[in-house]
Design an enzyme around this catalytic site. Structure first.
Site, PDB file in Angstrom:
ATOM      1  N   CYS A 176     -10.256 -41.352  22.043  1.00  7.57           N
ATOM      2  CA  CYS A 176     -10.420 -42.926  21.683  1.00  7.57           C
ATOM      3  C   CYS A 176      -9.210 -43.511  21.493  1.00  7.57           C
ATOM      4  O   CYS A 176      -8.938 -44.909  21.719  1.00  7.57           O
ATOM      5  CB  CYS A 176     -11.497 -43.025  20.622  1.00  7.57           C
ATOM      6  SG  CYS A 176     -12.940 -42.264  21.470  1.00  7.57           S
ATOM      7  N   CYS A 195     -14.153 -44.657  16.601  1.00  5.00           N
ATOM      8  CA  CYS A 195     -13.860 -43.210  16.746  1.00  5.00           C
ATOM      9  C   CYS A 195     -12.265 -43.090  16.509  1.00  5.00           C
ATOM     10  O   CYS A 195     -11.702 -43.890  17.566  1.00  5.00           O
ATOM     11  CB  CYS A 195     -14.252 -42.514  17.735  1.00  5.00           C
ATOM     12  SG  CYS A 195     -13.844 -40.711  17.978  1.00  5.00           S
ATOM     13  N   GLY A 247     -33.090 -13.491  21.631  1.00  6.62           N
ATOM     14  CA  GLY A 247     -34.200 -13.456  21.909  1.00  6.62           C
ATOM     15  C   GLY A 247     -34.337 -14.805  22.862  1.00  6.62           C
ATOM     16  O   GLY A 247     -34.986 -14.833  23.716  1.00  6.62           O
ATOM     17  N   PHE A 248     -34.114 -15.859  22.161  1.00  9.24           N
ATOM     18  CA  PHE A 248     -34.419 -17.127  22.937  1.00  9.24           C
ATOM     19  C   PHE A 248     -34.010 -17.170  24.063  1.00  9.24           C
ATOM     20  O   PHE A 248     -34.643 -17.777  25.113  1.00  9.24           O
ATOM     21  CB  PHE A 248     -33.844 -18.423  21.924  1.00  9.24           C
ATOM     22  CG  PHE A 248     -34.239 -19.569  22.600  1.00  9.24           C
ATOM     23  CD1 PHE A 248     -35.427 -20.282  22.074  1.00  9.24           C
ATOM     24  CD2 PHE A 248     -33.213 -20.323  23.148  1.00  9.24           C
ATOM     25  CE1 PHE A 248     -35.658 -21.634  22.938  1.00  9.24           C
ATOM     26  CE2 PHE A 248     -33.680 -21.625  23.698  1.00  9.24           C
ATOM     27  CZ  PHE A 248     -34.861 -22.269  23.479  1.00  9.24           C
ATOM     28  N   CYS A 274     -10.426 -40.357  17.235  1.00  9.23           N
ATOM     29  CA  CYS A 274     -10.168 -38.909  18.000  1.00  9.23           C
ATOM     30  C   CYS A 274      -9.066 -39.215  19.044  1.00  9.23           C
ATOM     31  O   CYS A 274      -8.826 -40.398  19.427  1.00  9.23           O
ATOM     32  CB  CYS A 274     -11.448 -38.227  18.558  1.00  9.23           C
ATOM     33  SG  CYS A 274     -11.737 -38.884  20.098  1.00  9.23           S
ATOM     34  N   ASP A 327     -26.667 -16.027  17.476  1.00 18.09           N
ATOM     35  CA  ASP A 327     -28.225 -15.891  17.573  1.00 18.09           C
ATOM     36  C   ASP A 327     -28.552 -14.507  18.102  1.00 18.09           C
ATOM     37  O   ASP A 327     -27.568 -13.436  18.323  1.00 18.09           O
ATOM     38  CB  ASP A 327     -28.604 -16.898  18.693  1.00 18.09           C
ATOM     39  CG  ASP A 327     -28.041 -16.781  20.037  1.00 18.09           C
ATOM     40  OD1 ASP A 327     -27.406 -15.598  20.401  1.00 18.09           O
ATOM     41  OD2 ASP A 327     -28.222 -17.724  20.756  1.00 18.09           O
ATOM     42  N   SER A 328     -29.955 -14.123  18.000  1.00 19.17           N
ATOM     43  CA  SER A 328     -30.346 -12.774  18.286  1.00 19.17           C
ATOM     44  C   SER A 328     -30.306 -12.385  19.693  1.00 19.17           C
ATOM     45  O   SER A 328     -30.434 -11.236  20.101  1.00 19.17           O
ATOM     46  CB  SER A 328     -31.611 -12.830  17.624  1.00 19.17           C
ATOM     47  OG  SER A 328     -32.560 -13.448  18.404  1.00 19.17           O
ATOM     48  N   HIS A 367     -14.087 -35.848  22.672  1.00 11.77           N
ATOM     49  CA  HIS A 367     -14.594 -36.984  21.891  1.00 11.77           C
ATOM     50  C   HIS A 367     -15.992 -36.690  21.309  1.00 11.77           C
ATOM     51  O   HIS A 367     -16.290 -37.037  20.171  1.00 11.77           O
ATOM     52  CB  HIS A 367     -14.693 -38.008  22.741  1.00 11.77           C
ATOM     53  CG  HIS A 367     -15.617 -39.302  22.169  1.00 11.77           C
ATOM     54  ND1 HIS A 367     -15.252 -39.827  21.064  1.00 11.77           N
ATOM     55  CD2 HIS A 367     -17.127 -39.355  22.291  1.00 11.77           C
ATOM     56  CE1 HIS A 367     -16.145 -40.633  20.809  1.00 11.77           C
ATOM     57  NE2 HIS A 367     -17.276 -40.327  21.386  1.00 11.77           N
ATOM     58  N   GLN A 371     -41.064 -19.192  11.997  1.00  9.76           N
ATOM     59  CA  GLN A 371     -41.993 -19.659  13.247  1.00  9.76           C
ATOM     60  C   GLN A 371     -43.325 -20.502  12.837  1.00  9.76           C
ATOM     61  O   GLN A 371     -43.561 -20.367  11.635  1.00  9.76           O
ATOM     62  CB  GLN A 371     -41.898 -18.371  14.002  1.00  9.76           C
ATOM     63  CG  GLN A 371     -40.536 -18.033  14.795  1.00  9.76           C
ATOM     64  CD  GLN A 371     -40.311 -19.131  15.934  1.00  9.76           C
ATOM     65  OE1 GLN A 371     -40.827 -20.164  16.128  1.00  9.76           O
ATOM     66  NE2 GLN A 371     -38.943 -18.825  16.031  1.00  9.76           N
ATOM     67  N   ASP A 411     -27.248 -26.458  15.502  1.00 10.57           N
ATOM     68  CA  ASP A 411     -26.365 -26.111  16.340  1.00 10.57           C
ATOM     69  C   ASP A 411     -26.957 -26.734  17.730  1.00 10.57           C
ATOM     70  O   ASP A 411     -28.309 -27.052  17.752  1.00 10.57           O
ATOM     71  CB  ASP A 411     -26.359 -24.787  16.784  1.00 10.57           C
ATOM     72  CG  ASP A 411     -27.460 -24.047  17.325  1.00 10.57           C
ATOM     73  OD1 ASP A 411     -27.464 -24.038  18.723  1.00 10.57           O
ATOM     74  OD2 ASP A 411     -28.545 -23.926  16.766  1.00 10.57           O
TER      75      ASP A 411
HETATM   76 ZN   LIG Z   1     -13.566 -40.394  20.241  1.00 15.77          ZN
END
Ligand SMILES: [Zn+2]
Length: 376
Positions: A309, A304, A95-96, A306, A92-93, A335, A189, A266
């Protein structure tokens, strides 16, 4: 040499799926970028982030410029090498976060001056310096410096801010050094105002960027307002460039935005929630600290696959959080990132197969039913 380009493979109504080619490899879209704030996706080894299916990370210019510092990072070979992440990075720049974290922040035509929230050191960030910093970090995708006014400001202020952001976008483009496989994104914007969003999108398109972000959303407005804003903003963006909705969001936000033609996201939500005991599941969100999980041998999310899990129970993760064990946040973050990447994979597959609307209907229906009933 890789050319920075976006290849749309399939459309389903307004949604699309494709590949974004960068110098560090391909990004499958729609894509979710985990946030690697200070050169780390908190509580995760880089290879585990990649194993969740993430093709690209987001790095925060504000944090990295303060610590360890831009020039030091450049001397150490750039952000990819420093954090041992081999795939693309979007930065990101700055700024935020300057506007939300820094102290004594002063905005002027030239740029923004502020004091570090860490030690009070004074800095100046101009559009040119932001682009230079992102170049030194070795970012694959550079964002222009923009101003993101707070939600609920009068329209006149939003318009002035949007015009300043346009002038900064033009200066950012002047400064950006074209390199194969690297891209520069403009940021639309105008908050929730249709005419301002249209003007911002039109002027940025005229300048010509490699991708277009929709900024200034997910700052406190209702989900419906966000979707309405996308409905009237996205049609003004070029159809053959990637579209990135910054800072979004919940699984339901992402699904609704993909339906509206957004390609990239994001958000800190899966990682931040993972550290505070909130897990994302196909049935909605679960607070693992809740006593109902104390003797529950079932996985967090039975849909899930993963490693968390498949190997650990709700009861175990509950225990880790109660005992303040570091493995608790690690497992839940792992997870949550898997859940987000799995959602993106399913969205891409549904768009490819032309049945996104059926997927979205199922997604909403299962969530409405809520979490599994407690065991008796
Ligand atoms: Zn999971």
């Amino acid at each position: 040499m890789t050319k920075f380009c976006f290849e749309i493979q399939r459309q389903d109504a307004r949604a699309r799926t494709g590949l974004l080619h960068t110098t560090h490899g391909k990004v499958r879209t729609p894509a979710f970028m985990p946030v690697g704030t200070a050169g780390t996706v908190k509580a995760m080894m880089p290879e585990d982030v990649a194993a969740t299916g993430a093709d690209i990370l987001l790095g925060n210019t504000y944090h990295l410029m303060l610590r360890p510092g831009t020039e030091r990072l450049a001397r150490l070979g750039g952000l990819h090498k420093f954090m041992n992440w081999k795939q693309p990075i979007l930065t990101d720049s700055g700024g935020f976060q300057i506007m939300s974290l820094a102290q004594h922040c002063k905005l002027a035509e030239e740029g923004v001056t502020f004091q570090s929230h860490l030690d009070g050191t004074k800095y100046k960030l101009t559009p040119e310096r932001s682009v230079e910093i992102q170049h030194l970090l070795g970012s694959d995708i550079t964002m222009v410096l923009d101003e993101c006014p707070k939600h609920g400001r009068p329209k006149k202020e939003i318009a002035q801010s949007m015009h300043l952001s346009l002038r900064w976008a033009s200066r950012s483009k002047e400064e950006f050094v074209e390199r194969p496989g690297h891209g520069l994104f403009g940021i639309v914007q105008g908050n929730i105002f249709e005419d301002l969003r249209e003007e911002s999108a039109r002027e940025l398109t005229r300048m010509g960027f490699d991708g277009y972000a929709v900024g200034g959303l997910a700052v406190g407005e209702a989900q419906e307002e966000m979707f309405t804003t996308l409905d009237f903003t996205v049609p003004h963006l070029p159809s053959d460039n990637p579209r990135y909705l910054m800072g979004v969001g919940t699984p339901a936000d992402i699904v609704g935005a993909v339906e509206r033609g957004i390609d990239m996201f994001d958000c800190v939500m899966p990682t931040r929630s993972g550290r505070t005991g909130k897990g994302f599941t196909c049935r909605g969100e679960v607070n693992i600290r809740n006593a109902r999980h104390a003797e529950d041998p079932r996985p967090l999310d039975d849909a899930c696959d993963c490693p968390v899990c498949s190997g650990f129970s709700r009861a175990y993760i509950h225990h880790l959080f109660k005992a303040k064990e570091i493995l608790g946040p690690m497992l839940l973050t792992r997870h949550n990132l898997s859940y987000y990447q799995d959602l993106m994979r399913r969205l891409r597959e549904s768009i490819s197969e032309g049945n996104l609307s059926a997927f979205v209907e199922r997604f909403r229906k299962i969530r409405l039913e809520g979490d599994l009933d407690p065991l008796q």
